[in-house]
Design a protein around this motif. Structure first.
Motif, PDB file in Angstrom:
ATOM      1  N   VAL A 166       0.721  -1.436   0.057  1.00  0.00           N
ATOM      2  CA  VAL A 166       0.015   0.122   0.181  1.00  0.00           C
ATOM      3  C   VAL A 166       0.827   1.418  -0.089  1.00  0.00           C
ATOM      4  O   VAL A 166       1.771   1.251   0.865  1.00  0.00           O
ATOM      5  N   LEU A 167       0.608   2.304  -0.931  1.00  0.00           N
ATOM      6  CA  LEU A 167       1.255   3.416  -1.039  1.00  0.00           C
ATOM      7  C   LEU A 167       0.266   4.448  -0.526  1.00  0.00           C
ATOM      8  O   LEU A 167      -0.965   4.496  -1.050  1.00  0.00           O
ATOM      9  N   GLU A 168       0.626   5.540   0.167  1.00  0.00           N
ATOM     10  CA  GLU A 168      -0.327   6.519   0.670  1.00  0.00           C
ATOM     11  C   GLU A 168       0.338   7.859   0.221  1.00  0.00           C
ATOM     12  O   GLU A 168       1.395   8.068   0.227  1.00  0.00           O
ATOM     13  N   PHE A 169      -0.727   8.745  -0.401  1.00  0.00           N
ATOM     14  CA  PHE A 169      -0.159  10.026  -0.890  1.00  0.00           C
ATOM     15  C   PHE A 169      -0.934  10.977  -0.352  1.00  0.00           C
ATOM     16  O   PHE A 169      -2.361  11.026   0.011  1.00  0.00           O
ATOM     17  N   LYS A 170      -0.337  12.266   0.051  1.00  0.00           N
ATOM     18  CA  LYS A 170      -1.112  13.410   0.667  1.00  0.00           C
ATOM     19  C   LYS A 170      -0.751  14.629  -0.208  1.00  0.00           C
ATOM     20  O   LYS A 170       0.209  14.770  -0.498  1.00  0.00           O
ATOM     21  N   LEU A 171      -1.791  15.247  -0.934  1.00  0.00           N
ATOM     22  CA  LEU A 171      -1.820  16.152  -1.869  1.00  0.00           C
ATOM     23  C   LEU A 171      -2.352  17.689  -1.101  1.00  0.00           C
ATOM     24  O   LEU A 171      -3.080  17.393  -0.181  1.00  0.00           O
ATOM     25  N   ASP A 172      -1.871  18.593  -1.666  1.00  0.00           N
ATOM     26  CA  ASP A 172      -2.660  19.924  -1.363  1.00  0.00           C
ATOM     27  C   ASP A 172      -3.444  20.204  -1.989  1.00  0.00           C
ATOM     28  O   ASP A 172      -4.148  19.464  -2.898  1.00  0.00           O
ATOM     29  N   GLU A 173      -4.224  21.473  -1.720  1.00  0.00           N
ATOM     30  CA  GLU A 173      -5.593  21.631  -2.401  1.00  0.00           C
ATOM     31  C   GLU A 173      -5.242  21.946  -4.010  1.00  0.00           C
ATOM     32  O   GLU A 173      -6.237  22.039  -4.877  1.00  0.00           O
ATOM     33  N   ARG A 181       4.150   7.898   1.734  1.00  0.00           N
ATOM     34  CA  ARG A 181       4.718   6.807   2.519  1.00  0.00           C
ATOM     35  C   ARG A 181       4.127   5.550   2.237  1.00  0.00           C
ATOM     36  O   ARG A 181       3.151   5.133   1.492  1.00  0.00           O
ATOM     37  N   SER A 182       4.886   4.449   2.708  1.00  0.00           N
ATOM     38  CA  SER A 182       4.615   2.921   2.407  1.00  0.00           C
ATOM     39  C   SER A 182       5.321   2.327   3.578  1.00  0.00           C
ATOM     40  O   SER A 182       6.538   2.313   4.157  1.00  0.00           O
ATOM     41  N   LYS A 183       4.444   1.187   3.850  1.00  0.00           N
ATOM     42  CA  LYS A 183       4.977   0.445   5.155  1.00  0.00           C
ATOM     43  C   LYS A 183       5.543  -0.866   4.384  1.00  0.00           C
ATOM     44  O   LYS A 183       4.889  -1.617   3.608  1.00  0.00           O
TER      45      LYS A 183
END
Length: 484
Positions: A166-173, A181-183
């Protein structure tokens, strides 16, 4: 002459209803999707006041209508086209069209809704996915991906994807990447965070709790299958084979009915087992003979394995240079050569294994030959002090940094199995020389290393007695649970 009166044809009621529905759909299509700049200013007001809103034309509405109409209908005049509009919202097809219009508008509003800066968008890696594919799925450019990967060598770990990861992405507006991040495992998570125009890599590692685990097994097929059933991981099985590899040839000496007992370090995060580490003590019974091993760390911090009586398990040479390979030809001074078809001494042992299988140096030494050597093909020769020499032939390729004059350690990979030279198939030809004379690598008594130092013998024996007693207790408890 009286004129003949034309009879108006009568159509089935179902056909009339269908035609009315199609005409109603087309009417609403014309009302909702303007065709000129003037018509674009019109609005469509549904009867459902809760859904009343100005709806702009979108391709999805057209798709819905195309699916609804299904086939081309020819209308004779604009009047006939306009007339059903008076009852469009009461026809059978009208609710579906209105619903489609409202749903299209809601979908557009949802897509345009800004994402909260604290939200993480998760994507699970599927078969065939690459990092560029995942970036594209979240709307990130190739330039952003290259900026991440170019930020540091460690950041390139994100390219080594596994199915299910699983890859997680945080985007701005504005949809720009702020963090990813990735575990990697239960003990490690990697991530990158935007810092101005660049990205910074970081690693979060959890320190697990260490406890003692135990495994007991009887070999009824292969070592690996029996160890797996007993609860040993692949890493622990390899450790056990390496520890006892000085005394037991696991390629040819394992027998059905052999047993093993292992105490090992078990890693936990909370109630979850997340891995294993070192073997602490082990006992292996091979063909009725018992072998023991105790891990001991001396006052200098150096760890090694010794027998329960303190003698060293480590010999100057390991027995086999290829793990778990099949012996295809033994040491034989009168063997007929399979290629030359002549009586020619076979002065070593052949281990059949797939091309590319790693080959290990059987002892510490200095490399004196790397290259082609007649019928041996690609060959490595290592000198071990003044008395011993080993030869490894038919290699497909050499390991990195193995060259004439380089020092190698016991167990270090020096090359890979191949079929160069006079070879009928991929295998390793291994020779062992003592004072320049070839001897049978399988029959020679290998010299051993030093035992536990006398100054530390008391401390070692206290540990050894404790570990052997623990092995006995754990084995008896497990056998009692199994009803044996």
């Amino acid at each position: 002459m009286a004129s003949k009166k034309t009879k108006t044809p009568r159509y089935p009621k179902s056909h009339i209803l269908a035609a009315s529905g199609i005409a109603a759909a087309l009417s609403i299509f014309l009302l909702v999707i303007p065709t000129t700049d003037v018509e674009a200013k019109k609005t469509f007001i549904p009867l459902d006041l809760e859904a009343a809103q100005i709806v702009e034309s979108t391709p999805s509405i057209s798709d819905e209508l195309d699916a609804l109409i299904g086939e081309t209908v020819t209308l004779t005049s604009p009047i006939e086209l306009a007339r059903p509009a008076e009852t469009a919202l009461t026809s059978e097809a009208s609710p579906l069209v209105v619903q489609s219009v409202v749903q299209a508008a809601e979908a557009k509003q949802a897509a345009e809704k800004p994402r909260a800066p604290t939200d993480w968008l998760s994507i699970t890696v599927a078969t065939g996915n690459t990092l560029s594919v995942l970036f594209s799925q979240v709307g990130l450019s190739a330039g952003t991906m290259h900026a991440v990967l170019g930020s540091s060598k460690d950041a390139q770990r994100f390219t080594r994807l596994r199915v299910g990861q699983v890859l997680e992405f945080k985007l701005d507006e504005q949809g720009e990447l702020q963090s990813m991040r990735s575990k990697i495992s239960d003990l490690e998570t990697i991530r990158v965070d935007r810092e101005g125009d660049k990205f910074a890599f970081s690693r979060d590692k959890i320190k697990p709790e260490v406890s003692t685990g135990f495994a007991y097994g009887t070999i009824d097929s292969s070592l690996f299958l029996s160890a797996q059933r007993a609860g040993l991981s692949h890493n622990l099985t390899m450790q056990m084979a390496n520890i006892f590899g000085y005394d037991i040839d696991f390629a040819r000496q394992i027998r059905q009915g052999d047993t093993f007992e292992v105490l090992f370090e078990e890693l936990h995060v909370g109630d979850k087992r997340v891995g294993t580490n070192n073997i602490l003590a082990a006992r292996f019974v091979n063909r009725g003979k018992t072998y023991t091993a105790i891990r001991y760390t001396d006052k200098h911090g150096q760890s090694s394995y010794y027998r329960a009586d303190g003698s060293s398990m480590r010999k100057a040479f390991i027995r086999t240079p290829v793990e778990f390979a099949r012996i295809s030809s033994r040491f034989n001074p009168g063997r007929r050569h399979p290629v030359l078809n002549t009586i020619r001494a076979h002065r070593g042992v052949d281990y059949a294994a797939p091309t590319g299988t790693p080959i290990m140096a059987t002892g510490d030494g200095r490399v004196v030959h790397v290259g082609r050597k007649g019928g041996y093909g690609n060959t490595v020769i290592i000198k071990h002090g003044q008395k011993y020499q080993t030869l490894y032939a038919h290699l497909s390729r050499y390991a990195n940094n193995v060259r004439v004059g380089s020092n190698v350690s016991q167990g270090q990979v020096i090359g890979y199995v191949g079929a160069t030279g006079l070879a009928t198939g991929p295998h390793l030809h291994y020779e062992f020389l003592v004072n320049g004379t070839h001897v049978d690598p399988l029959g020679i008594d290998l010299p051993v290393s030093d035992p536990v130092p006398q100054s530390e013998r008391a401390a070692f024996m206290a540990l050894s007695n404790k570990m052997m007693a623990s092995l006995d207790q754990q084995r008896n408890t497990q056998l009692a649970m199994l009803g044996r």
